[in-house]
Structures are given as structure tokens and as C-alpha cells.
Design a protein around this motif. Sequence first.
Motif, PDB file in Angstrom:
ATOM      1  N   THR A 131     -37.917 -13.525   6.516  1.00  0.00           N
ATOM      2  CA  THR A 131     -39.177 -14.152   6.908  1.00  0.00           C
ATOM      3  C   THR A 131     -39.677 -15.125   5.858  1.00  0.00           C
ATOM      4  O   THR A 131     -40.644 -15.841   6.082  1.00  0.00           O
TER       5      THR A 131
ATOM      6  N   THR B  83     -32.827 -16.112  11.100  1.00  0.00           N
ATOM      7  CA  THR B  83     -34.097 -16.366  11.775  1.00  0.00           C
ATOM      8  C   THR B  83     -35.086 -15.286  11.365  1.00  0.00           C
ATOM      9  O   THR B  83     -34.701 -14.202  10.917  1.00  0.00           O
ATOM     10  N   SER B  84     -36.369 -15.564  11.539  1.00  0.00           N
ATOM     11  CA  SER B  84     -37.407 -14.628  11.101  1.00  0.00           C
ATOM     12  C   SER B  84     -37.409 -13.334  11.905  1.00  0.00           C
ATOM     13  O   SER B  84     -38.010 -12.339  11.479  1.00  0.00           O
ATOM     14  N   THR B  85     -36.734 -13.320  13.051  1.00  0.00           N
ATOM     15  CA  THR B  85     -36.688 -12.104  13.877  1.00  0.00           C
ATOM     16  C   THR B  85     -35.534 -11.174  13.494  1.00  0.00           C
ATOM     17  O   THR B  85     -35.439 -10.073  14.018  1.00  0.00           O
ATOM     18  N   GLU B  86     -34.662 -11.629  12.583  1.00  0.00           N
ATOM     19  CA  GLU B  86     -33.475 -10.837  12.233  1.00  0.00           C
ATOM     20  C   GLU B  86     -33.710  -9.982  10.992  1.00  0.00           C
ATOM     21  O   GLU B  86     -32.865  -9.860  10.121  1.00  0.00           O
TER      22      GLU B  86
END
Length: 480
Positions: A184, A203-206
Motif C-alpha cells: 500500500t 497493487t494495493s489490494t495484494e
Amino acid sequence: MFLTYLRRELRRRRKAALVVASGLALGIALVIIVSSVSSGMSKAQDKVLQSLYGLGTDMTVTKAAAAQGSGTERPRFEFDAKDDDEATQSADRVMVQGFRTLASSTVGTVGRQGGVADAVGGLSLTVMKVDGRFQRGEFEQSTEEGAAAQGGPRGGSGQPQGEVQGGGASFDVNSFTVYGTDVTRLDLGPLTSSTITEGRTFTSTETDAEVAVVDAAYAEEKELALDKAVTISGTTYTIVGISTADSADAAADVYIPLKQAQTVADSEDKITTVYVKAADSQQIDTVKAAIQTNIPGTTVTTSADLADTVSGSLSTASDLASSVGKWLSVAVLTAAFLVAGLLTSSAVSRRVREFGTLKALGWKSGRVTRQVIGEALVNGLVGGVLGIAVGLAGAYAVTAVSPTLTAQLGSSGGGGPMGGGGPGRQTAARTLDIALTAPVSLTTILTAVALAVTGGLVAGAFGGWRASRLRPADALRRVE
């Protein structure tokens, strides 16, 4: 009239003018070369530090070194005794680099300190994998003739005589570094010192995804590619990106999300390093002192501290360029100014009849002085042009050759150069090869022009002072 007389006199005394200009050119060229090489040294050192810190990082916070004598447990590998000789056995161990960790909450504590613009945590690991197989030896029974020669069966027991031949073990050891990054916050930390050349970054969701970014050099060595997998302690990570280090060496071989790194290392809510960006680069020392005071048990390492650990030919050459080179430039330039002044003054003494006659014709002392200063100034500008040309040629030659310098990164506090736990850094010193360049900045060129003008004015001041003291009677005494 002034320009016409100036042009005629310079043409008539072009040899003397060329000597003065050449002396100034030598000093100016040396200044340009030393300045450009010093600039190249500084950029090379910044490149080394960038490979350790990452872009935008002003300092790192790590756990303070443990007291001497409190050693850490070494990794142990245990294998089963299997009947199948062809069975391959493997085991791996994931170790925290430096064996010292901080709580993840330290990132927030550091971020709240005055003067801190940003802070992010990371976990640096070393993975050691051992795989291979055991092979039983074969018992070779001795012949009867050989047994009799050895005295027959020992003790009359009737046991066959012989020896075990062959067998043994063959194991490969593979060690690589892993850095757990906060997906993030990808704008700070070691991954920013590499560029994604294939695929994508995280990505920030990983935050807890089983994905990885692999350094290009490591991928080539292990024949890894996009969408292939790399295994860490039994967990398979899909490669989504290949990164290439912007400097000589990458921060780590494999990058994975921070939460995944904490899981495989059995270090939940732990980090090894906090990367800090200061709000004001002029207040780095103040921020460092505040962190060390308010967060006990930590070591704060700034880029200046890290630079002190860089040794090798890069450090030696940098010291020479900074001290010996600059002093040599000053000495040569001063000598060139003095020689130019003395030569100009000597030329004036040979022109007594000329200047005395001009004064007799009505020239004021100020006009004669301006004439001498104008000639000296033109000589200085010509010397400046020659010096800039020679200096640029010298700097270009250094850049074209690009001599290789070594930067040896010693440990600072026992866990790597960043004071313990830095990504991809072992306790042993490492050596990087850096190609030296000699960039010439606009400031250096402007400095050369200023030196040329100054040299001309210095020489003109010597000659002008001498010329202003001449009288028309001096000219008459020289007439034969």
C-alpha cells in the motif's frame, strides 16, 4: 580607436598573448576536469547509497544491536533416513536478516515524530534451501585368498571380510534474499530503486496475495519468467513482475507482500527496517536525534552515516579529488594568474617608448591603463575558451573510458550496512563495481568563464599599474 589599437597590438604580440592565454587555459582546464570528476564521484556514491536505501529515503530505523556474547541460533537442517536411494530430500529455512526485529507499530510511532514526512516498514529475509540425496555404499567382500592373507576370519567367527565402498551424500545449497514490502506504500523503500521492466508491480489490494516481483539478474540466473513460480518455505508465489536495479545491485532477489513475508518467517507483526523520509533535508540530524530519544532501543542510520561505511577505490578516489585535486587546481590556477600578471607587466616594461610616446601625444594615464587591461582581458578570454575546450575534452575522455571503481560496503552495527536488517545485506562486507563518469555542469562552465575574466583582470592590474606610472620623459630616454 580603442578596439582598432587593441586588435593591432594583440596581432603584433600574438606569441606573447598566446603564452599568457595558454597558462590560464591550463589552470582553467584542470579546474573543469577536477570539478567534473568530483561530481562523478558524488553521483557514483549516491548511486551506491540509492541501491541500499531506495529513492526518497533519508534515513532508516532498525533495532539496536544486541549486546556482545548474546549469539543467535544457527539454522539446523534435519533429514530422514530413507530406503530409496533415488529419493531427493530438501529443506529450507527462512531467517530474518540480522535476527533483530521491531514491532510493526514502530512505523506509526516514527511517523508521528516531528520533521518526519513519511515512514514505511519492511521485512528483510534470507532463505536458505538445501536439497539432494543420500546414497548407500555397497559392501565389497574380500576374496578367500585376500582373506587368508589377512589372517582369515577374525576370532573364527566366520564373518565375511570386506569393506563398504561408494555411497555418500550430494546436496546443493541455494540462498537468496527476500524483501517483504508494504504494497500500500510503494513510493518509499528499496523497491523504488528498481524499475519494473516486465509485467507489473504490486497493487494495493495484494496485501496478502501469493505474488512476487523478482529481480532481473536473479530471474536470469534461475531461469525464471513472468507467470512462473518461486517457492519459499513451501508456499508458491506467482511472478507478476521483473524488476531491474537502477544502480549496480538490487536490494533483494525476490519481493513479496509484507504480510506474506511475516507469515513465512513466523514473524507476525514484525519488521526489520523503517524507511523514513524527512520533511526538510536540512533537518535530518534533528529528526535522527528525536527518533533515537523518543524510541529507545533503535538505531537510526542516515545517508551520511552510510557514506562513512563506503570504502574501496571509490572512497580513495573521492578523497583525492576532493582534497589533493582541488588544492592542485587552486595552486595551478594561482600560479597561472601570477605568471600572466608578471608576463603582462614585463611586456609593459618593453613598451616604455610606446606608452611614453602615447602620453606625449595626449593619452591620459587612465586611457593607457584601460588599453593594457583590455589586452589582458582578451588574453584571459582566449585562455578561457582554450581551457574550457581542453577541460571538456578531458571530461569526455574520462566518461568515454569510464574507469571502474569499487565501492566496498562495510557493516554498520552488525546486520548489514544499514545498521542491521537491511534488505539483501549480509553481515559481511560487499563490493560493488561502479563506472565513473565526469559530467560537466553549466555551473562549472560559468565558473570557468569567471576564472578567465578574473585571470585577465589580474594580469591587466599588474600591467596597468606599471603603465600608469610611465612618463613621456621615459620614452625620450629610450630614443637612440
